[in-house]
Design an enzyme around this catalytic site. Structure first.
Site: not given
Length: 573
Positions: A434, A138, A436, A289
């Protein structure tokens, strides 16, 4: 909340093994083979994991051939000679999360326990092989393999997901020792759970990352186990693949899952803030987030709190992966993905709007806009079946009071770039932006003696700048192979590092993602790799605790460089 590399991805690799991306650390796919061509070893081994758009997901090993099968499949590829007793080699294919880095058939082994790892390290040194730990793949960066390696490359993959387990719970000490291969270990052991965010801490100290609560295990050097006593946990906790952890690492503060004071509420919504600001959300919850789909204006916002009782109107949950609409892609999404991958990149605005509409409808239909449950069940939301994207990755350190302004700068720069490329008929970004917001590593937040900050952590504090107390994680996602993506990433990265030069922010790379871009490839800009990145982990750090110290420690523990890859050789010379 999930660690920054756990993303609700919206993408996929190619649907056929023969058209897997080329064996280079870029995101451009190779053309499909001509009709009648004999399939490669990679294609044969990958065939078991290939299929439709929806099937090309998961962290499973891509194909596996035993020595007998390998002899028939690849008679010229001789297995590694004289492996330690009990280690049986097999051929396999390595493919990273996005599918952009794929090898031909490589030899691999699955060691069972510490002694096997140490014996394997001694064998590698004596026989001139390198060994590369492989977990669930990953990741995006070529730290494990570059791509293009095959069974003749003297690279041996070491599967850490099966034999290196050994999780143990010490109820008296309230700690859990987690084996290197236990992705989900000890998440629920009787009435205990691992302490993950959010936690009940003072506002500026409750939002760091899980690595601060880990005490490192021994590192196998090329010697018997009784000579592995040298301990250097600060260098090893973030070692970008330049080591193998083989003994359980200790993690902090298990919590009772039936204690209502330790259960969390997670709110997720899509829409405008109606006067509420990022700062106000952080005051309430400590971390957040933001997911913004390209060519849209309304974000998907997630916040997590630890209230003393269930909030009014929240839905209880006892299972993770609550956002099914982010994993089970409807036909409108798959049609758009396939259209973009066929070359119709101008579908990006429609793709962004469609993703947003699915999230808006999904939150309502699944009643997941306000959840109540254990932290594990709220924070795990990316399944192995989630489709794949290419992603860059950075952590921006800044003053908590400046969060609104810093986020505005990032958003404005991103949207300006997207609009400029679109005006020229180019659409390099088709996945979400994205962001965060978290705290930094704080060893004092955990109850394990000897807890330390990893030297190579992207959110390690700067002792000379205690005012830089918060981090924004930036990931910009796009489908693998999208034209001009690397050019876009290059411009954004150069702006980030240039912006850090003003002195009011600091920028570090996220090791598992994309960085060091040139207009044609990631992990390719030598000045960024050898200059900018080391400086970012050296500036403001005390002597003996900077990038050079981490590099020296890892070099001393691996003097024969058996754990290295081409990228690591450049990063840690």
């Amino acid at each position: 909340m999930a660690l920054p590399h756990d993303l609700p991805n919206v993408s996929l690799p190619s649907a056929r093994p023969s058209s897997l991306p080329s064996a280079r650390p870029t995101s451009r796919p190779t053309p499909p083979p001509s009709a009648g061509r004999t399939p490669s070893r990679r294609a044969v081994l990958a065939a078991g994991a290939a299929g439709s758009v929806a099937a090309l997901t998961g962290w499973s090993v891509v194909g596996r051939a035993t020595p007998a099968e390998a002899a028939a499949l690849a008679p010229t590829l001789l297995p590694p000679p004289g492996l330690p007793a009990g280690l049986v080699p097999y051929l396999t294919v390595y493919r990273n999360w996005s599918g952009a880095i794929t090898t031909d058939a490589l030899w691999a082994v699955t060691p069972l326990g510490t002694d096997a790892i140490v014996a394997l390290a001694n064998w590698a040194h004596a026989n001139g092989w390198t060994i590369r730990p492989r977990g669930f793949s990953h990741n995006w960066s070529p730290l494990t393999v570059t791509g293009g390696e095959d069974g003749s490359s003297r690279v041996l993959l070491v599967d850490t997901t099966t034999g290196l387990l050994g999780t143990q719970v010490d109820r008296a000490a309230r700690t859990v020792s987690v084996g290197a291969g236990d992705r989900r270990a000890a998440a629920r052991r009787g009435d205990l759970r691992l302490a993950i965010q959010p936690r009940r801490r003072p506002r500026r100290r409750r939002v760091g990352r899980g690595a601060r609560g880990v005490r490192a295990a021994d590192l196998p050097a090329h010697r018997p186990p009784d000579r592995c006593a040298a301990r250097a946990p600060r260098a090893r906790l973030r070692h970008p693949g330049a080591a193998v952890h083989h003994r359980p690492a200790e993690a902090a503060l298990p919590q009772r899952h039936d204690d209502p004071r330790e259960r969390a509420a997670g709110r997720a919504g899509v829409g405008r803030s109606h006067g509420r600001t990022v700062a106000s959300f952080l005051d309430q919850s400590g971390r957040m987030e933001i997911i913004l789909f390209p060519f849209t204006k309304t974000p998907w916002l997630k916040v997590w709190t630890v209230p003393p009782w269930p909030p009014l109107g929240s839905r209880p949950t006892v299972l993770p992966y609550n956002y099914a609409f982010a994993d089970l892609l409807p036909k409108p999404i798959t049609d758009l993905v396939e259209g973009i991958q066929r070359g119709n990149v101008s579908l990006a605005p429609t793709f962004g709007a469609t993703q947003l509409s699915i999230v808006q409808g999904g939150l309502l239909s699944s009643l997941t806009s306000d959840l109540w449950g254990s932290a594990k069940d709220l924070l795990l939301y990316v399944r192995p079946t989630t489709l794949r994207v290419t992603a860059n990755g950075y952590a921006v350190l800044y003053r908590r009071a400046d969060v609104q302004g810093v986020l505005h700068e990032i958003y404005t720069t991103y949207t300006t770039l997207v609009d400029r490329y679109a005006a020229g008929g180019r659409y390099p970004m088709n996945g979400p932006l994205e962001l965060r917001v978290t705290g930094l590593d704080q060893p004092g937040d955990v109850a394990i003696p000897g807890a330390v900050e990893p030297l190579l952590s992207a959110v390690r504090r700067r002792p000379d700048r205690p005012d830089l107390d918060t981090a924004i994680w930036i990931d910009v996602l796009t489908l693998p192979g999208t034209p001009a993506a690397e050019e876009f990433y290059t411009e954004l990265e150069q702006w980030l590092f240039g912006r850090a030069g003003a002195g009011d922010i600091d920028v570090r790379v996220e090791w598992s993602k994309g960085w060091a871009y040139t207009p044609t490839a990631g992990w390719a800009d030598r000045e960024t790799i050898t200059g900018t990145i080391p400086r970012s982990l050296t500036t403001g750090q005390p002597a003996g605790a900077d990038f050079a110290s981490a590099r020296a420690t890892l070099a001393a523990l691996d003097p024969h460089r058996i754990y290295r890859s081409p990228l690591l050789d450049l990063l840690l010379p």
